[in-house]
Write an enzyme that holds these catalytic residues in place. Structure first.
Site, short mmCIF file in Angstrom:
data_model
loop_
_atom_site.label_atom_id
_atom_site.label_comp_id
_atom_site.label_asym_id
_atom_site.label_seq_id
_atom_site.Cartn_x
_atom_site.Cartn_y
_atom_site.Cartn_z
N HIS A 117 0.87 -1.17 0.00
CA HIS A 117 0.00 0.00 0.00
C HIS A 117 0.91 1.23 0.00
O HIS A 117 1.99 1.20 0.59
CB HIS A 117 -0.88 0.03 1.25
CG HIS A 117 -1.71 -1.19 1.45
ND1 HIS A 117 -2.66 -1.61 0.53
CD2 HIS A 117 -1.75 -2.11 2.46
CE1 HIS A 117 -3.25 -2.71 0.97
NE2 HIS A 117 -2.71 -3.04 2.13
N GLU A 173 -3.82 -4.26 -4.77
CA GLU A 173 -5.29 -4.26 -4.81
C GLU A 173 -5.80 -2.83 -4.73
O GLU A 173 -6.55 -2.48 -3.82
CB GLU A 173 -5.89 -5.14 -3.70
CG GLU A 173 -5.09 -5.22 -2.41
CD GLU A 173 -5.39 -4.10 -1.43
OE1 GLU A 173 -6.09 -3.14 -1.81
OE2 GLU A 173 -4.91 -4.16 -0.30
#
Length: 312
Positions: free
Chosen positions: A224, A262
């Protein structure tokens, strides 16, 4: 070490010939390979024809310094491909990676996964970027040093849109401390010439909320991230840090064969950047909090086609 003669049997390969001193330490070849590969992005292969002994040739290949050996009339010719060279962790990792950690399985939160090593401290990756004329660094986040920036970045509207963590300093301190304490996550600050510009959370996918949505392997990792300092938002620097972060993750553990992501499906620009750097979009799926795209970068694809040599 030796005086070697350089020739180019092909446009993207170099041949070095000449005798090596019998007591040349294997690692002495690394600065030579670095000088050639780091300044010539199109270079794909370096061959070393020194008539060295079989013992020395085997040592170089077993250490990973050279990728292959070929018998010749005068001894052994050694070859190092671009992919082999860029997988040398000792050149860019100031602290040891975790490849040597024994695999022992444990359970946490109902998931079986390898026991993870404790987080390192300080700088974990550093590399000079010739095309950008600056040094890129990844270092482990530190509450006292990094909380003011982390707090400011999380409260930016463009960051909150995807992280949804805008809030008070105390909440951000607790969040950051939780990442520092979690062996399944590695919180990193990215810097150009010592100036922080981004925050990265490198995680083990097997223990992450992503794991139920695909067949996660034991050493898959994801990341992330947020870019807080837009002063470093040029196209060249963006490509450079994206490839450098992937490079670090693959170097840190040689067992990591896949890097996953993602991002929110609405983050079209970032998804496009990832695809341009070798990530394949596998599918779209629904987290409880967002609809996401699953992207994956394989180690072989990275080191053969999209490695850190391509900064622009």
């Amino acid at each position: 070490m030796a005086t070697l003669q350089l020739s180019r049997p092909a446009a993207n390969s170099i041949l070095l010939t000449g005798p090596l001193h019998p007591e040349t330490p294997p690692l002495a070849l690394m600065p030579l390979l670095a000088e050639l590969f780091c300044h010539q992005p199109s270079l794909r292969d370096v061959m070393l024809d020194t008539g060295c002994t079989d013992e020395f040739a085997v040592t170089l290949v077993r250490m990973g310094i050279m990728g292959r050996r070929i018998a010749t009339a005068n001894g052994w010719r050694l070859g190092c491909s671009r992919a082999v060279f860029w997988q040398q962790p000792q050149l860019w990792l100031p602290t040891p990676g975790v490849s040597g950690v024994a695999t022992e399985y444990v359970m946490s939160h109902g998931r079986r996964h390898p026991r993870r090593a404790p987080q390192p401290q300080g700088v974990v990756y550093q590399r000079y970027l010739p095309r950008q004329g600056c040094t890129f660094t990844l270092r482990v986040a530190n509450i006292r040093r990094d909380l003011p920036l982390f707090h400011a970045w999380m409260n930016m509207d463009r960051v909150h849109r995807f992280w949804t963590l805008a809030g008070k300093r105390e909440a951000h301190a607790a969040y950051l401390q939780a990442q520092i304490d979690d062996a399944g996550v590695l919180p990193l600050m990215g810097e150009f010439d010592g100036e922080p510009f981004a925050y990265f959370e490198v995680y083990w996918a097997k223990e992450d909320r992503l794991a139920p949505f695909y067949a996660a392997q034991d050493f898959d990792r994801g990341c992330h991230l947020l870019v807080g300092n837009s002063r470093h938002a040029s196209k060249g620097k963006t490509i450079a840090w994206m490839r450098a972060v992937s490079h670090y993750v693959f170097l840190d553990d040689s067992r990591t064969q896949r890097l996953v992501g993602e991002p929110h499906i609405d983050n079209v620009r970032f998804i496009s950047h990832l695809q341009n750097q070798g990530f394949a979009k596998l599918k779209e799926f629904d987290f409880p909090h967002k609809r996401a795209a699953l992207l994956m970068l394989e180690r072989e694809v990275f080191f053969e086609q999209h490695g850190p040599w391509g900064e622009e």
